[in-house]
Scaffold this active site. Structure first.
Site, mmCIF file in Angstrom:
data_model
loop_
_atom_site.group_PDB
_atom_site.id
_atom_site.type_symbol
_atom_site.label_atom_id
_atom_site.label_comp_id
_atom_site.label_asym_id
_atom_site.label_seq_id
_atom_site.Cartn_x
_atom_site.Cartn_y
_atom_site.Cartn_z
ATOM 1 N N LYS A 181 0.740 -1.192 -0.082
ATOM 2 C CA LYS A 181 0.096 0.034 -0.056
ATOM 3 C C LYS A 181 0.826 1.373 0.157
ATOM 4 O O LYS A 181 1.684 1.416 0.630
ATOM 5 C CB LYS A 181 -1.056 0.069 1.198
ATOM 6 C CG LYS A 181 -2.012 1.146 1.403
ATOM 7 C CD LYS A 181 -2.744 1.267 2.456
ATOM 8 C CE LYS A 181 -1.988 2.303 3.387
ATOM 9 N NZ LYS A 181 -1.985 3.780 2.782
ATOM 10 N N GLU A 256 10.726 0.605 10.086
ATOM 11 C CA GLU A 256 11.603 1.752 9.632
ATOM 12 C C GLU A 256 10.895 2.824 9.785
ATOM 13 O O GLU A 256 9.957 3.429 9.249
ATOM 14 C CB GLU A 256 12.073 1.483 8.128
ATOM 15 C CG GLU A 256 12.552 0.143 7.788
ATOM 16 C CD GLU A 256 13.707 0.034 8.262
ATOM 17 O OE1 GLU A 256 14.735 0.991 8.561
ATOM 18 O OE2 GLU A 256 14.502 -1.238 8.300
ATOM 19 N N CYS A 290 13.799 10.542 6.459
ATOM 20 C CA CYS A 290 13.953 10.175 7.919
ATOM 21 C C CYS A 290 15.362 10.186 8.474
ATOM 22 O O CYS A 290 15.503 10.267 9.865
ATOM 23 C CB CYS A 290 13.563 8.319 7.849
ATOM 24 S SG CYS A 290 14.413 7.510 6.699
ATOM 25 N N GLU A 391 10.717 14.760 15.625
ATOM 26 C CA GLU A 391 11.057 14.748 14.143
ATOM 27 C C GLU A 391 9.785 15.599 13.574
ATOM 28 O O GLU A 391 8.932 15.829 13.730
ATOM 29 C CB GLU A 391 10.747 13.601 13.724
ATOM 30 C CG GLU A 391 11.104 13.302 12.060
ATOM 31 C CD GLU A 391 10.552 11.858 11.593
ATOM 32 O OE1 GLU A 391 9.829 11.415 11.845
ATOM 33 O OE2 GLU A 391 11.524 11.454 11.040
HETATM 34 P P1 NAD Z 1 2.904 7.524 8.525
HETATM 35 O O1 NAD Z 1 3.204 6.782 9.447
HETATM 36 O O2 NAD Z 1 1.863 8.861 8.621
HETATM 37 O O3 NAD Z 1 2.302 6.698 7.273
HETATM 38 C C1 NAD Z 1 2.844 5.678 6.589
HETATM 39 C C2 NAD Z 1 1.952 5.023 5.704
HETATM 40 O O4 NAD Z 1 1.598 4.133 7.026
HETATM 41 C C3 NAD Z 1 0.997 5.430 4.986
HETATM 42 O O5 NAD Z 1 0.904 4.520 3.961
HETATM 43 C C4 NAD Z 1 -0.190 5.420 5.724
HETATM 44 O O6 NAD Z 1 -1.518 5.221 5.042
HETATM 45 C C5 NAD Z 1 0.033 4.397 6.516
HETATM 46 N N1 NAD Z 1 -0.746 4.170 7.888
HETATM 47 C C6 NAD Z 1 -1.127 5.258 8.703
HETATM 48 N N2 NAD Z 1 -1.923 4.862 9.925
HETATM 49 C C7 NAD Z 1 -1.927 3.490 9.703
HETATM 50 C C8 NAD Z 1 -2.516 2.668 10.903
HETATM 51 N N3 NAD Z 1 -3.017 2.772 11.666
HETATM 52 N N4 NAD Z 1 -2.155 1.274 10.275
HETATM 53 C C9 NAD Z 1 -1.499 0.683 9.138
HETATM 54 N N5 NAD Z 1 -0.979 1.741 8.402
HETATM 55 C C10 NAD Z 1 -1.272 3.028 8.570
HETATM 56 O O7 NAD Z 1 4.256 8.306 7.858
HETATM 57 P P2 NAD Z 1 4.327 9.390 6.553
HETATM 58 O O8 NAD Z 1 3.935 10.593 7.182
HETATM 59 O O9 NAD Z 1 3.938 8.838 5.241
HETATM 60 O O10 NAD Z 1 5.895 9.440 6.383
HETATM 61 C C11 NAD Z 1 6.763 10.109 7.344
HETATM 62 C C12 NAD Z 1 7.312 9.220 8.211
HETATM 63 O O11 NAD Z 1 7.883 8.347 7.735
HETATM 64 C C13 NAD Z 1 8.357 9.983 8.909
HETATM 65 O O12 NAD Z 1 8.293 9.929 10.338
HETATM 66 C C14 NAD Z 1 9.619 9.255 8.596
HETATM 67 O O13 NAD Z 1 10.889 9.277 9.450
HETATM 68 C C15 NAD Z 1 9.342 8.065 8.284
HETATM 69 N N6 NAD Z 1 10.202 7.258 7.327
HETATM 70 C C16 NAD Z 1 11.134 6.316 7.871
HETATM 71 C C17 NAD Z 1 11.923 5.679 6.965
HETATM 72 C C18 NAD Z 1 12.890 4.831 7.615
HETATM 73 O O14 NAD Z 1 13.460 4.162 6.759
HETATM 74 N N7 NAD Z 1 13.493 4.844 8.780
HETATM 75 C C19 NAD Z 1 12.033 6.060 5.475
HETATM 76 C C20 NAD Z 1 11.115 7.168 5.143
HETATM 77 C C21 NAD Z 1 10.164 7.680 6.008
#
Ligand code: NAD
Length: 497
Positions: A181, A256, A290, A391
């Site tokens: 997804k 991650e 991230c 963050e």
């Molecule tokens: P997010 O956590 O809001 O969403 C990420 C994904 O999770 C989306 O596809 C979203 O639809 C889904 N999601 C949201 N709520 C959910 C739930 N309750 N159950 C299952 N899935 C759910 O993050 P974002 O705003 O899209 O991305 C930014 C974040 O991602 C930042 O915190 C960043 O640090 C992190 N990130 C980490 C890495 C890494 O490798 N460590 C890489 C890229 C981004």
């Protein structure tokens, strides 16, 4: 820019080898963050759509369509995906920029990175895995590695194609089947990738694409008892929810998550290099990384020279639409994310930090319709401030200062995160000492950001669980089974009668 006439009817999901519209027929608009104009309409799945995709992946796995296919044939498919993607780098890069805002040169790098990931895991597919042991009792013991099964993969919006490749390639190389997804805002390049997956003849059910919200589709992907593992990249708060949901059925979980990574600069560092990487560390991809170097830790004696120079150069960064060749920094992904970043600027000011540059939405030169925030730097911070601890995920740098090595290490490790970190110094022994003390999974000495598909990616502390990329990332999709083979077929004689 994409013209309205270029918008396809409704972009569909890919389930069990077919393009489908969501059962509930809901749709979602996808916008260009450089001007917030609609660039696509996509079908919006719900729990039932996720369930269909999971069932398809379960059947493909249980009937052996994919796990029993010879590793060489799986490798061929991965290579074909890489080849087709490579032919379309320019097209994919343009679409990634259109959807995410990042400068085109960054998007081009991302697509090439994705190509390399498919090639890397195609290679690993056929490499030997397993061992035998010399054990007593006329037994030959061996260990084999098998695919974990059905995997749910949930990805964020900051690197859509890279995150997708990083998860899909090792999973299918291992023989797993997948439901993936994208983030709600950035499904477009993943949809195009599935066109390629369809073209190269991937068996139905092996790879499934579902669009929809995290709370519905994402939750079902973490909850369903038919799923064996959830691989998630995103925010730490979401990671906690996913881990709790997955715990109900003891799924394997790969997380991650976020970071607040320290970039430590000692007074003996090469000045130009340190300034350059400090800027790159925080402002690449608008700080929506991230592993961004969002905290700059400066040795006190360096402050007077370093701060004016980094502020001067931050002000020179050319901010504009990613598709404009001269743009060095693009818009933030959404109005919501921009508001969040601007709220943090207010928090920083209210906490008493000094705003050294930026801190505002750019409202001129035609950028007023997009989500553009000027490169922002805060000085005079204290460790407990929210802009130092949390963050922000935007172009906001918090500067901290230290007197000696011990204080640098203590400050560097002083958040709940542990994703990345760097040290700049010309003293090789000091560099090693400091880097070994950093509680973080991804680190650099005299550089920031370059990482490679061959090496493991992941965080300590609340930045995650498990590793992606390299052989470590492959391992995460494999189960481990011991097989004990009797070399003499005869009763054990344990019981007398
Ligand atoms: P997010 O956590 O809001 O969403 C990420 C994904 O999770 C989306 O596809 C979203 O639809 C889904 N999601 C949201 N709520 C959910 C739930 N309750 N159950 C299952 N899935 C759910 O993050 P974002 O705003 O899209 O991305 C930014 C974040 O991602 C930042 O915190 C960043 O640090 C992190 N990130 C980490 C890495 C890494 O490798 N460590 C890489 C890229 C981004």
């Amino acid at each position: 820019m994409m013209l309205r006439s270029e918008i396809k009817a409704v972009e569909q999901m890919y389930i069990n080898g077919s393009w489908v519209t969501a059962i509930g027929e809901a749709t979602r608009k996808v916008v260009n963050p450089a001007n917030n104009e609609v660039i696509a309409i996509v079908t919006e799945g719900d729990v039932e759509d996720a369930a269909l995709a999971i069932k398809a992946a379960r059947d493909a796995f249980d009937q052996g369509v994919w796990p029993d296919m010879h590793a060489r044939d799986r490798a061929n498919l991965l290579n074909k995906i890489a080849d087709r993607l490579e032919e379309r780098v320019a097209e994919f890069a343009r679409l990634e920029t259109l959807n995410c805002g990042k400068p085109l040169r960054e998007a081009e790098y991302d697509i090439t990175d994705a190509v390399n990931q498919f090639r890397y895991y195609a290679g690993l597919t056929t490499k030997p895995h397993g061992v035998t042991y010399d054990v007593p009792d006329q037994i030959q013991a061996m260990v084999v590695r098998e695919p974990i099964g059905v995997v749910s993969q949930i990805i964020p919006w900051n690197y859509p194609i890279v995150m997708a490749a990083q998860k899909i390639a090792p999973a299918i190389a291992a023989g797993c089947t997948v439901v993936i997804k994208p983030a709600e805002t950035t499904p477009l390049t993943l949809i195009r990738l599935f066109e390629i997956i369809d073209e190269v003849g991937c068996p139905p059910g092996v790879l499934n694409l579902v669009m929809g919200s995290g709370a519905t589709v994402g939750h079902e992907m973490a909850r369903s008892p038919l799923v064996d593992k959830v691989a998630f990249t995103g925010g730490t708060e979401t990671g906690i929810k996913i881990m709790k949901t997955a715990a109900e059925t003891i799924k394997k979980v790969g997380l991650e998550l976020g970071g607040k990574s320290p970039n430590i600069v000692f007074a003996d560092a090469d000045f130009e290099t340190a300034v350059d990487y400090a800027l790159f560390g925080i402002f690449a991809n608008q700080g929506q990384v991230c592993s961004a170097g969002s905290r700059l830790l400066l040795e006190e004696s360096l402050v007077e020279k370093f701060i004016p120079e980094i502020v001067r150069r931050a002000k020179l960064i050319e901010v504009g639409p990613g598709l404009v060749e001269t743009s060095e920094m693009g818009p933030l992904i959404s109005e919501r994310q921009m508001q969040r970043v601007l709220e943090y600027v207010e928090i920083g000011k209210a906490e008493g930090a000094t705003l050294l540059c930026g801190g505002y939405r750019i409202m001129d030169n035609g950028l007023e319709h997009g989500n553009f925030v000027a490169p922002t730097i805060f000085g005079d911070t204290t460790p407990e401030m929210r802009i130092v601890q949390e963050e922000i995920f935007g172009p906001v740098l918090a500067i901290q200062t230290f007197r000696d090595e011990a204080e640098a290490i203590a400050l560097a490790n002083g958040t709940k995160y542990g994703l990345a970190g760097a040290v700049f110094t010309s003293d090789g022994a000091k560099a090693q000492r400091v880097i070994r003390k950093l509680r973080a999974g991804i680190t650099w000495i005299n550089a920031y950001h370059p990482t490679f598909n061959e090496a493991p990616w992941g965080g300590y502390k609340q930045s995650g669980i498990g590793r992606e990329l390299g052989t470590y990332g492959f391992e995460e999709y494999l189960e481990t089974k011991q097989i004990n083979i009797s070399l003499h077929t005869q009763p054990s004689g344990w019981f007398r009668n």
